[in-house]
Design an enzyme around this catalytic site. Structure first.
Site, PDB file in Angstrom:
ATOM      1  N   ASP A  90       1.216  -1.582  -0.177  1.00  0.00           N
ATOM      2  CA  ASP A  90       0.131   0.009   0.499  1.00  0.00           C
ATOM      3  C   ASP A  90       0.867   1.559  -0.135  1.00  0.00           C
ATOM      4  O   ASP A  90       2.466   1.399   0.566  1.00  0.00           O
ATOM      5  CB  ASP A  90      -1.033   0.244   1.442  1.00  0.00           C
ATOM      6  CG  ASP A  90      -2.278  -0.653   1.423  1.00  0.00           C
ATOM      7  OD1 ASP A  90      -2.149  -1.144   0.287  1.00  0.00           O
ATOM      8  OD2 ASP A  90      -2.721  -1.179   2.051  1.00  0.00           O
ATOM      9  N   SER A 256       8.130   3.210   4.217  1.00  0.00           N
ATOM     10  CA  SER A 256       9.423   3.385   3.275  1.00  0.00           C
ATOM     11  C   SER A 256       9.144   3.034   2.566  1.00  0.00           C
ATOM     12  O   SER A 256       8.426   3.695   2.201  1.00  0.00           O
ATOM     13  CB  SER A 256      11.055   3.153   4.314  1.00  0.00           C
ATOM     14  OG  SER A 256      11.820   3.481   3.558  1.00  0.00           O
TER      15      SER A 256
END
EC number: 4.1.1.65
Length: 293
Positions: A90, A256
């Site tokens: 996602d 990240s």
């Protein structure tokens, strides 16, 4: 002016200490304080907690437990077409397209090279010359678990130490070669569509990068390259690892970036996907051409 200040801070901030301290706070069992902080975080970022397999806040003893929450099994339908590769995380697609020879894309007229991203490992670089790539930024509010775009047998893992610059899109579009300068975990898989690299990029306040087979890879951050090699399934050895399409392969403790690389003429990327599109696990990423008979 603001962008220049943000970039200057990337060099001035004590990134390792900030990451260490945030990691301590995220692993603290603070009882009602932790639950209230999580509730506030949900409110600020408008997170749909019903998508989690544990929608009750009392199930999260630490912020890390919440950051690494699993999605409900029905939250992200997986495209079951065997020739379809799926989006592995996602987030937001920041770059997607073809690799020109060994140039991935450009930032401020400075190209990203496969050589830098893959730390000069020619045996891996050669698989992806003129291939395809996708880069997905995972904001703090998203699920931090990474999944397999297709079924693959693990062949190599590289841990490359490096910096911890922010990977927020506003930074990466103005600061060259962050992905090649930051620490990263490079996972090379052999698939029905040739070789695929799945690269997990470290960044400031990313307290940990983990894989499902090795567990926590970083920290510690000792500045040492680490390299693991694995046998193919055909050898019937204990270290043979095959992960199925849609299965979890790793996670970040705080969001990240994940980068996928594919070989030349092995996949055709979904032409509906563009930079800054929202990415959702299980959506079609590409169509693959089987290399196995």
């Amino acid at each position: 002016m603001l962008e220049k200040i943000q970039i200057l801070l990337q060099y001035l901030l004590p990134k390792y200490w900030i990451t260490y301290l945030v990691g301590l706070g995220a692993s603290w069992k603070g009882g009602w304080i932790t639950r209230y902080a999580i509730l506030l975080f949900i409110h600020i970022y408008k997170i749909d907690i019903k998508e989690s397999d544990k929608p009750n806040l009392t199930d999260y003893a630490t912020f890390n437990a919440f950051f690494t929450r699993k999605l409900h099994k029905n939250a992200r339908p997986i495209d079951t077409n065997p020739s379809t590769l799926i989006i592995p995380a996602d987030g937001i697609i920041t770059q997607i397209g073809k690799i020109s020879q060994t140039n991935i894309f450009q930032v401020k007229n400075a190209p990203y090279h496969l050589d830098g991203l893959l730390a000069g490992h020619d045996n891996i670089i050669d698989y992806f010359i003129n291939g395809s790539f996708v880069i997905i930024y995972i904001p703090p509010q998203n699920c931090h678990r990474i999944y397999m775009p297709c079924t693959g047998t693990l062949r190599e893992v590289l841990y490359i130490p490096g910096n911890l610059f922010s990977v927020h899109p506003k930074i990466t579009k103005n600061m060259p070669n962050i992905f090649s300068r930051n620490e990263r975990v490079i996972c090379l898989f052999e698939t029905n569509f040739g070789y695929m690299a799945q690269i997990l990029i470290g960044a400031i306040i990313v307290g940990s990068i983990e894989t499902t087979w090795l567990g926590t890879i970083t920290p510690p951050r000792e500045g040492i390259v680490r390299h693991w090699r694995y046998s193919s399934n055909n050898t019937n050895t204990d270290d043979s690892i095959t992960l199925q399409k849609g299965h979890e392969m790793g996670l970040f403790k705080l969001g990240s970036t994940v980068i996928n690389l594919f070989g030349d003429k092995k996949v055709i990327l979904n032409n509906l996907l563009q930079p800054y599109d929202i990415a959702r696990i299980g959506m079609p990423l590409a169509q693959g051409y089987s290399q196995r008979k």
